[in-house]
Design a protein around this motif. Structure first.
Motif, mmCIF file in Angstrom:
data_model
loop_
_atom_site.group_PDB
_atom_site.id
_atom_site.type_symbol
_atom_site.label_atom_id
_atom_site.label_comp_id
_atom_site.label_asym_id
_atom_site.label_seq_id
_atom_site.Cartn_x
_atom_site.Cartn_y
_atom_site.Cartn_z
ATOM 1 N N TYR A 72 0.822 -1.215 0.000
ATOM 2 C CA TYR A 72 0.000 0.000 0.000
ATOM 3 C C TYR A 72 0.855 1.262 0.000
ATOM 4 C CZ TYR A 72 -4.652 -2.030 0.275
ATOM 5 O OH TYR A 72 -5.820 -2.683 -0.037
ATOM 6 N N SER A 73 2.032 1.182 0.589
ATOM 7 C CA SER A 73 2.962 2.318 0.519
ATOM 8 C C SER A 73 3.354 2.597 -0.926
ATOM 9 C CB SER A 73 4.214 2.038 1.359
ATOM 10 O OG SER A 73 3.902 1.871 2.717
ATOM 11 N N LEU A 74 3.663 1.522 -1.669
ATOM 12 C CA LEU A 74 3.999 1.673 -3.082
ATOM 13 C C LEU A 74 2.809 2.199 -3.876
ATOM 14 C CD1 LEU A 74 6.101 -1.574 -3.721
ATOM 15 C CD2 LEU A 74 6.940 0.784 -3.577
ATOM 16 N N LEU A 75 1.611 1.718 -3.543
ATOM 17 C CA LEU A 75 0.413 2.174 -4.247
ATOM 18 C C LEU A 75 0.189 3.665 -4.043
ATOM 19 C CD1 LEU A 75 -2.145 1.663 -5.881
ATOM 20 C CD2 LEU A 75 -3.289 0.982 -3.749
ATOM 21 N N ILE A 76 0.314 4.111 -2.796
ATOM 22 C CA ILE A 76 0.144 5.537 -2.514
ATOM 23 C C ILE A 76 1.223 6.343 -3.240
ATOM 24 C CG2 ILE A 76 0.248 7.300 -0.701
ATOM 25 C CD1 ILE A 76 -1.011 5.252 1.191
ATOM 26 N N GLY A 77 2.463 5.815 -3.256
ATOM 27 C CA GLY A 77 3.532 6.486 -3.981
ATOM 28 C C GLY A 77 3.247 6.577 -5.470
ATOM 29 N N LEU A 78 2.689 5.505 -6.035
ATOM 30 C CA LEU A 78 2.346 5.494 -7.451
ATOM 31 C C LEU A 78 1.237 6.495 -7.751
ATOM 32 C CD1 LEU A 78 2.658 4.257 -10.260
ATOM 33 C CD2 LEU A 78 1.013 2.481 -9.591
ATOM 34 N N ILE A 79 0.236 6.543 -6.888
ATOM 35 C CA ILE A 79 -0.845 7.523 -7.052
ATOM 36 C C ILE A 79 -0.271 8.933 -7.023
ATOM 37 C CG2 ILE A 79 -2.906 8.507 -5.966
ATOM 38 C CD1 ILE A 79 -3.598 5.675 -4.993
ATOM 39 N N GLY A 80 0.640 9.171 -6.101
ATOM 40 C CA GLY A 80 1.264 10.487 -6.010
ATOM 41 C C GLY A 80 2.074 10.828 -7.253
ATOM 42 N N VAL B 240 0.498 16.332 -4.365
ATOM 43 C CA VAL B 240 1.000 15.013 -3.946
ATOM 44 C C VAL B 240 0.965 14.877 -2.435
ATOM 45 C CG1 VAL B 240 3.052 13.565 -3.820
ATOM 46 C CG2 VAL B 240 2.428 14.661 -5.982
ATOM 47 N N LEU B 241 1.396 15.911 -1.729
ATOM 48 C CA LEU B 241 1.425 15.846 -0.272
ATOM 49 C C LEU B 241 0.027 15.749 0.313
ATOM 50 C CD1 LEU B 241 4.238 18.444 0.495
ATOM 51 C CD2 LEU B 241 4.360 15.968 0.739
ATOM 52 N N ILE B 242 -0.907 16.523 -0.232
ATOM 53 C CA ILE B 242 -2.278 16.480 0.274
ATOM 54 C C ILE B 242 -2.873 15.094 0.074
ATOM 55 C CG2 ILE B 242 -4.625 17.317 -0.100
ATOM 56 C CD1 ILE B 242 -3.433 20.053 -0.730
ATOM 57 N N VAL B 243 -2.758 14.579 -1.132
ATOM 58 C CA VAL B 243 -3.323 13.253 -1.422
ATOM 59 C C VAL B 243 -2.601 12.172 -0.627
ATOM 60 C CG1 VAL B 243 -3.665 11.515 -3.220
ATOM 61 C CG2 VAL B 243 -4.155 13.921 -3.698
ATOM 62 N N GLY B 244 -1.263 12.256 -0.574
ATOM 63 C CA GLY B 244 -0.493 11.253 0.148
ATOM 64 C C GLY B 244 -0.848 11.189 1.616
ATOM 65 N N TYR B 245 -0.898 12.337 2.271
ATOM 66 C CA TYR B 245 -1.227 12.364 3.693
ATOM 67 C C TYR B 245 -2.686 11.999 3.949
ATOM 68 C CZ TYR B 245 3.131 14.200 5.677
ATOM 69 O OH TYR B 245 4.425 14.342 6.121
ATOM 70 N N ARG B 246 -3.559 12.343 3.012
ATOM 71 C CA ARG B 246 -4.975 12.000 3.214
ATOM 72 C C ARG B 246 -5.213 10.498 3.078
ATOM 73 N NH1 ARG B 246 -9.600 15.652 0.754
ATOM 74 N NH2 ARG B 246 -10.670 13.949 1.846
#
Length: 260
Positions: A108-116, A151-157
Motif C-alpha cells: 500500500y505504501s507503493l500504491l500511494i507512492g504510485l498515485i502520487g 502530492v502531499l495532500i493526497v499522500g497524507y490524506r
C-alpha cells in the motif's frame, strides 16, 4: 491544527526516545550499516565517468542496500505504529516479523507512492500548459510547487490506511480519504513544517560535503544518524493522522503523555 499535528508527532519520539531506540534502533542498523559500507567503498562521484564506474562496480551492493532499506523502513513503521497505538512492546530484541502484515504495508505504501507520482505528472502537465507564457524560473517554480502540494495532500490524506494495516484494523483507501475530508489545510501546514525541519537537519551534511573526502564521510555519518530521527518522526506523523482523524483521538497538550 497542522502545527499541533507536527509538534505532537515530534513529541512522540523525543518524549519517549529510549523506547523509540529500543524498538527501532537495531532495525535501523539493518539499513544503516550496509549504507555506510557502500558509502565507504563507493564515495560520491563528481564526474559523469566516475558515476558510471561506481554504478557498475557497486550495483549489486547498491541493490542489496536498497532492499534492506525498504525492509527496515516497513518493519520500523509497523513496530512503531503498534507501540504508539496499541502500547505493544516487543518481547525480544526485534519486533515481531509478521510477513503478511509487512507485505501489505509495503504494497500500500507503493500504491500511494504510485498515485502520487501519477497525480504529480498530471498536475505538472496541466499547470505547465497554463503557465506556457511563464516559461522561466517563476513558471517552473509554480508548476513544481502546485504538483508537490497536490502530492502531499493526497499522500497524507490516504496515509491513515498504513497505520490501520499495522495494527490489524485495515480500512480502505476510500475510508482514509473520507476520514481526512477536513484536513487539507492542516496537512499543507504539516507538510511544509516537515519539509523545513528535514532541510534544517540536513544543513550540516551539506556543509560537511564541501570539505573533501573526510567531509564527505562525515556527511554520510550525519545523514545516517539523523536519518533515524527523520524516519521515526515521519512514521509518527502517519500515526498521529490515523489516531486523530480515524480513531478520533485528541491531540494532547505539551504536558500530556507521549502516547496517543
Amino acid at each position: 491544527m497542522g502545527v499541533s499535528l507536527f509538534v505532537h508527532s515530534v513529541r512522540l519520539v523525543l518524549g519517549d526516545w529510549r523506547n523509540a531506540l529500543k524498538i527501532t534502533g537495531l532495525l535501523y542498523l539493518i539499513y544503516a550499516v550496509p549504507a555506510l559500507i557502500f558509502a565507504l567503498l563507493f564515495p560520491t562521484p563528481v564526474q559523469p565517468e566516475q558515476a558510471m564506474a561506481a554504478l557498475g562496480s557497486g550495483g549489486f551492493l547498491g541493490v542489496i542496500t536498497a532492499i534492506l532499506a525498504i525492509v527496515a523502513f516497513v518493519w520500523v513503521a509497523v513496530a512503531w505504529h503498534r507501540y504508539v497505538l496499541l502500547d505493544e512492546m516487543p518481547a525480544g530484541q526485534f519486533p515481531e516479523f509478521n510477513s503478511s502484515r509487512l507485505l501489505s504495508y509495503g504494497g500500500y505504501s507503493l500504491l500511494i507512492g504510485l498515485i502520487g507520482f501519477v497525480l504529480s505528472f498530471i498536475v505538472s502537465a496541466v499547470v505547465g500548459i497554463v503557465a506556457i507564457p511563464l516559461l522561466n524560473v517563476v513558471g517552473i517554480f509554480i508548476t513544481g510547487l502546485l504538483a508537490l502540494a497536490a502530492v502531499l495532500i493526497v499522500g497524507y490524506r490516504l496515509a491513515p490506511i498504513l497505520p490501520s494495516i499495522a495494527i490489524g484494523k485495515p480500512i480502505t483507501l476510500r475510508q482514509a480519504w473520507e476520514a481526512t475530508n477536513s484536513a487539507n489545510v492542516p496537512i499543507i501546514v504539516l507538510a511544509v513544517l516537515s519539509a523545513l525541519a528535514a532541510l534544517v537537519i540536513d544543513i550540516p551534511a551539506f556543509i560537511f560535503a564541501l570539505a573533501g573526502p573526510i567531509g564527505g564521510f562525515l556527511a554520510v555519518l550525519w545523514t545516517l544518524a539523523t536519518g533515524w530521527v527523520k524516519m521515526i518522526v515521519g512514521v509518527s506523523i502517519l500515526t498521529t493522522l490515523y489516531g486523530h482523524y480515524v480513531e478520533g483521538r485528541a491531540i494532547p497538550s505539551a504536558t500530556a503523555g507521549a502516547n496517543g
